[in-house]
Design an enzyme around this catalytic site. Structure first.
Site, PDB file in Angstrom:
ATOM      1  N   GLY A 127       0.833  -1.211   0.000  1.00 43.76           N
ATOM      2  CA  GLY A 127       0.000   0.000   0.000  1.00 43.76           C
ATOM      3  C   GLY A 127       0.861   1.252   0.000  1.00 43.76           C
ATOM      4  O   GLY A 127       0.541   2.248   0.637  1.00 43.76           O
ATOM      5  N   ALA A 128       1.958   1.194  -0.761  1.00 42.58           N
ATOM      6  CA  ALA A 128       2.984   2.246  -0.654  1.00 42.58           C
ATOM      7  C   ALA A 128       2.927   3.277  -1.765  1.00 42.58           C
ATOM      8  O   ALA A 128       3.819   4.113  -1.887  1.00 42.58           O
ATOM      9  CB  ALA A 128       4.370   1.615  -0.601  1.00 42.58           C
TER      10      ALA A 128
ATOM     11  N   ARG B  65       0.967   5.729  -1.897  1.00 37.60           N
ATOM     12  CA  ARG B  65       0.727   7.062  -1.302  1.00 37.60           C
ATOM     13  C   ARG B  65       0.696   6.951   0.222  1.00 37.60           C
ATOM     14  O   ARG B  65       0.852   5.867   0.782  1.00 37.60           O
ATOM     15  CB  ARG B  65      -0.578   7.651  -1.837  1.00 37.60           C
ATOM     16  CG  ARG B  65      -1.800   6.786  -1.553  1.00 37.60           C
ATOM     17  CD  ARG B  65      -3.003   7.325  -2.315  1.00 37.60           C
ATOM     18  NE  ARG B  65      -4.122   6.409  -2.316  1.00 37.60           N
ATOM     19  CZ  ARG B  65      -5.142   6.453  -1.454  1.00 37.60           C
ATOM     20  NH1 ARG B  65      -5.158   7.366  -0.510  1.00 37.60           N
ATOM     21  NH2 ARG B  65      -6.133   5.593  -1.545  1.00 37.60           N
TER      22      ARG B  65
ATOM     23  N   ASP C 206      -2.670  -7.074  -4.780  1.00 35.26           N
ATOM     24  CA  ASP C 206      -3.807  -6.980  -3.870  1.00 35.26           C
ATOM     25  C   ASP C 206      -3.468  -7.886  -2.694  1.00 35.26           C
ATOM     26  O   ASP C 206      -3.478  -9.118  -2.827  1.00 35.26           O
ATOM     27  CB  ASP C 206      -5.084  -7.456  -4.576  1.00 35.26           C
ATOM     28  CG  ASP C 206      -6.284  -7.472  -3.631  1.00 35.26           C
ATOM     29  OD1 ASP C 206      -6.103  -7.257  -2.415  1.00 35.26           O
ATOM     30  OD2 ASP C 206      -7.398  -7.718  -4.122  1.00 35.26           O
ATOM     31  N   VAL C 207      -3.160  -7.282  -1.547  1.00 35.86           N
ATOM     32  CA  VAL C 207      -2.657  -8.089  -0.426  1.00 35.86           C
ATOM     33  C   VAL C 207      -3.692  -9.085   0.099  1.00 35.86           C
ATOM     34  O   VAL C 207      -3.323 -10.030   0.801  1.00 35.86           O
ATOM     35  CB  VAL C 207      -2.156  -7.202   0.742  1.00 35.86           C
ATOM     36  CG1 VAL C 207      -0.959  -6.359   0.326  1.00 35.86           C
ATOM     37  CG2 VAL C 207      -3.271  -6.341   1.332  1.00 35.86           C
TER      38      VAL C 207
ATOM     39  N   TYR D 276     -12.582  -2.016  11.671  1.00 35.94           N
ATOM     40  CA  TYR D 276     -11.188  -1.532  11.633  1.00 35.94           C
ATOM     41  C   TYR D 276     -10.491  -1.771  12.978  1.00 35.94           C
ATOM     42  O   TYR D 276      -9.341  -2.212  13.020  1.00 35.94           O
ATOM     43  CB  TYR D 276     -11.231  -0.047  11.279  1.00 35.94           C
ATOM     44  CG  TYR D 276      -9.906   0.634  11.035  1.00 35.94           C
ATOM     45  CD1 TYR D 276      -9.222   0.486   9.826  1.00 35.94           C
ATOM     46  CD2 TYR D 276      -9.348   1.477  11.994  1.00 35.94           C
ATOM     47  CE1 TYR D 276      -8.027   1.152   9.595  1.00 35.94           C
ATOM     48  CE2 TYR D 276      -8.163   2.143  11.775  1.00 35.94           C
ATOM     49  CZ  TYR D 276      -7.497   1.980  10.568  1.00 35.94           C
ATOM     50  OH  TYR D 276      -6.312   2.641  10.338  1.00 35.94           O
TER      51      TYR D 276
ATOM     52  N   ALA E 257      -9.682  -5.399  13.381  1.00 30.21           N
ATOM     53  CA  ALA E 257      -8.526  -5.770  12.543  1.00 30.21           C
ATOM     54  C   ALA E 257      -7.229  -5.252  13.160  1.00 30.21           C
ATOM     55  O   ALA E 257      -6.216  -5.962  13.213  1.00 30.21           O
ATOM     56  CB  ALA E 257      -8.699  -5.208  11.133  1.00 30.21           C
ATOM     57  N   LYS E 258      -7.255  -4.009  13.647  1.00 33.61           N
ATOM     58  CA  LYS E 258      -6.019  -3.405  14.156  1.00 33.61           C
ATOM     59  C   LYS E 258      -5.585  -4.016  15.482  1.00 33.61           C
ATOM     60  O   LYS E 258      -4.394  -4.126  15.755  1.00 33.61           O
ATOM     61  CB  LYS E 258      -6.182  -1.884  14.270  1.00 33.61           C
ATOM     62  CG  LYS E 258      -6.303  -1.170  12.912  1.00 33.61           C
ATOM     63  CD  LYS E 258      -5.159  -1.530  11.974  1.00 33.61           C
ATOM     64  CE  LYS E 258      -4.980  -0.550  10.837  1.00 33.61           C
ATOM     65  NZ  LYS E 258      -3.929  -0.978   9.882  1.00 33.61           N
TER      66      LYS E 258
HETATM   67  P1  NAP Z   1      -4.047   5.711   2.479  1.00 32.52           P
HETATM   68  O1  NAP Z   1      -3.501   7.071   2.243  1.00 32.52           O
HETATM   69  O2  NAP Z   1      -5.499   5.461   2.254  1.00 32.52           O
HETATM   70  O3  NAP Z   1      -3.173   4.656   1.659  1.00 32.52           O
HETATM   71  C1  NAP Z   1      -3.470   3.289   1.711  1.00 32.52           C
HETATM   72  C2  NAP Z   1      -2.821   2.601   0.529  1.00 32.52           C
HETATM   73  O4  NAP Z   1      -3.141   1.191   0.629  1.00 32.52           O
HETATM   74  C3  NAP Z   1      -3.374   3.104  -0.816  1.00 32.52           C
HETATM   75  O5  NAP Z   1      -2.317   3.307  -1.722  1.00 32.52           O
HETATM   76  C4  NAP Z   1      -4.283   1.963  -1.244  1.00 32.52           C
HETATM   77  O6  NAP Z   1      -4.403   1.811  -2.648  1.00 32.52           O
HETATM   78  C5  NAP Z   1      -3.542   0.774  -0.672  1.00 32.52           C
HETATM   79  N1  NAP Z   1      -4.392  -0.417  -0.608  1.00 32.52           N
HETATM   80  C6  NAP Z   1      -5.699  -0.504  -0.238  1.00 32.52           C
HETATM   81  N2  NAP Z   1      -6.143  -1.768  -0.349  1.00 32.52           N
HETATM   82  C7  NAP Z   1      -5.096  -2.506  -0.795  1.00 32.52           C
HETATM   83  C8  NAP Z   1      -4.926  -3.871  -1.125  1.00 32.52           C
HETATM   84  N3  NAP Z   1      -5.941  -4.755  -1.011  1.00 32.52           N
HETATM   85  N4  NAP Z   1      -3.709  -4.297  -1.558  1.00 32.52           N
HETATM   86  C9  NAP Z   1      -2.695  -3.418  -1.681  1.00 32.52           C
HETATM   87  N5  NAP Z   1      -2.793  -2.107  -1.409  1.00 32.52           N
HETATM   88  C10 NAP Z   1      -3.984  -1.652  -0.969  1.00 32.52           C
HETATM   89  O7  NAP Z   1      -3.819   5.239   4.007  1.00 32.52           O
HETATM   90  P2  NAP Z   1      -2.753   5.718   5.096  1.00 32.52           P
HETATM   91  O8  NAP Z   1      -3.416   6.730   5.940  1.00 32.52           O
HETATM   92  O9  NAP Z   1      -1.444   5.989   4.459  1.00 32.52           O
HETATM   93  O10 NAP Z   1      -2.671   4.384   5.985  1.00 32.52           O
HETATM   94  C11 NAP Z   1      -1.620   3.434   5.850  1.00 32.52           C
HETATM   95  C12 NAP Z   1      -1.749   2.404   6.982  1.00 32.52           C
HETATM   96  O11 NAP Z   1      -1.676   3.072   8.257  1.00 32.52           O
HETATM   97  C13 NAP Z   1      -3.094   1.671   6.976  1.00 32.52           C
HETATM   98  O12 NAP Z   1      -2.909   0.335   7.393  1.00 32.52           O
HETATM   99  C14 NAP Z   1      -3.885   2.424   8.007  1.00 32.52           C
HETATM  100  O13 NAP Z   1      -4.923   1.645   8.540  1.00 32.52           O
HETATM  101  C15 NAP Z   1      -2.820   2.760   9.024  1.00 32.52           C
HETATM  102  N6  NAP Z   1      -3.164   3.908   9.881  1.00 32.52           N
HETATM  103  C16 NAP Z   1      -3.367   5.150   9.374  1.00 32.52           C
HETATM  104  C17 NAP Z   1      -3.679   6.215  10.224  1.00 32.52           C
HETATM  105  C18 NAP Z   1      -3.938   7.605   9.737  1.00 32.52           C
HETATM  106  O14 NAP Z   1      -4.294   8.467  10.581  1.00 32.52           O
HETATM  107  N7  NAP Z   1      -3.771   7.921   8.472  1.00 32.52           N
HETATM  108  C19 NAP Z   1      -3.774   5.982  11.608  1.00 32.52           C
HETATM  109  C20 NAP Z   1      -3.550   4.693  12.090  1.00 32.52           C
HETATM  110  C21 NAP Z   1      -3.223   3.662  11.220  1.00 32.52           C
HETATM  111  P3  NAP Z   1      -5.539   2.609  -3.483  1.00 32.52           P
HETATM  112  O15 NAP Z   1      -5.085   4.028  -3.505  1.00 32.52           O
HETATM  113  O16 NAP Z   1      -5.514   1.969  -4.830  1.00 32.52           O
HETATM  114  O17 NAP Z   1      -6.825   2.401  -2.735  1.00 32.52           O
END
Ligand code: NAP
Length: 251
Positions: A13-14, A16, A61-62, A152, A155-156
């Site tokens: 998921g890297a 962005r 797709d993980v 969520y 899962a977390k």
């Molecule tokens: P994000 O900006 O929404 O980025 C998530 C990335 O994961 C996107 O590039 C997305 O692709 C990709 N993705 C989604 N489903 C996937 C799949 N089945 N296989 C491969 N890639 C997939 O999210 P983020 O905020 O950077 O979050 C990253 C991680 O940190 C997540 O696990 C999230 O739960 C965790 N987290 C985030 C926060 C926060 O405040 N942001 C807080 C706690 C934990 P698409 O663009 O194609 O959908």
């Protein structure tokens, strides 16, 4: 700094957000990096911008075991091995329990939990053979409970148990397994949450900053810095842990 010279790092998921910032940090510290994401062109565009010794973008797709198998094979073919796996891919499908659909539940559980399981299972054979490896899972402060996020948060918190168990099983093979539980981090994910609850992202961030003891929100680079420490050899005696990187705000 070159803590990761000669190392190969895979971040899911890297394309962005936190994943892209983490991939960038590892690249800056000398790693070759595989950027895995659903969209191959987005993954490749991010990989091209990392400035890593070697970087590849791979479609994955993980939540799909075939896709995971092909992606890990492609990484090993192109970069030679896997030293570090960051299970970062994530989605949200927020809803109060009475409105949450089975699809909302399954999608979130499948990407976070099944995805981390499939990826870890696929890379462990390479790590065990090398008697070296680091696996880092992205949990969240939502593991502690968050209204509208039953899927969520389950899962977390599940990922924290998964982390402890993999640490027990894989430690004898030279593999450290840890988790980071971020608080509010500015990404598309938190901006989407703001819009869902009818608040402008800027206002939403302001509220989160006010609730935080450090009086600010987090940025993807805050998580990347912690990831680069936990997956380094400086953290060699740390395993099975979940590090909360949340500015002190457990909400
Ligand atoms: P994000 O900006 O929404 O980025 C998530 C990335 O994961 C996107 O590039 C997305 O692709 C990709 N993705 C989604 N489903 C996937 C799949 N089945 N296989 C491969 N890639 C997939 O999210 P983020 O905020 O950077 O979050 C990253 C991680 O940190 C997540 O696990 C999230 O739960 C965790 N987290 C985030 C926060 C926060 O405040 N942001 C807080 C706690 C934990 P698409 O663009 O194609 O959908």
């Amino acid at each position: 700094m070159s803590r990761y010279a000669e190392r190969v790092v895979v971040v899911t998921g890297a394309a962005r957000g936190i994943g892209a910032a983490t991939a960038k940090r590892f690249a800056e510290e000398g790693a070759s990096v595989a950027v895995l994401d659903l969209d191959e062109s987005a993954a490749s565009a991010t990989a091209d911008g990392l400035g890593a010794p070697k970087a590849v973008g791979v479609a994955c797709d993980v939540s799909d075991s075939e896709s995971v198998g092909s992606a890990v094979s492609a990484v090993v073919e192109q970069l030679g091995k896997v030293d570090v796996l960051v299970n970062n891919a994530g989605v949200t499908r927020d809803n109060l329990l009475f409105k949450m659909t089975e699809d909302d539940w399954d999608t979130v559980i499948n990407v976070h939990l099944r995805g981390s399981f499939l990826m870890s299972r696929a890379v462990q054979q390479h790590m065990v053979a090398a008697n070296y490896g680091k696996i880092l899972n992205l949990s969240s402060v939502s593991a502690l409970g968050n209204r509208g996020q039953a899927n969520y948060s389950a899962a977390k918190m599940g990922l924290q148990g998964f982390t402890r168990t993999l640490a027990l099983e894989l430690g004898p093979f030279g593999i450290n397994v840890n988790a980071i539980a971020p608080g509010f981090i500015v990404t598309d994910m938190t901006d989407a949450t703001a819009r869902r609850v009818g608040v402008e992202p800027e206002e939403f961030r302001k509220g989160a900053a006010e609730r935080s003891p450090l009086k600010r929100v987090g940025y993807p680079q805050d998580i990347a810095a912690a990831a680069a420490f936990l997956c380094s050899d400086e953290a060699a005696f740390i395993t099975g842990q979940t590090l909360y990187v949340d500015g002190g705000a457990k909400i």
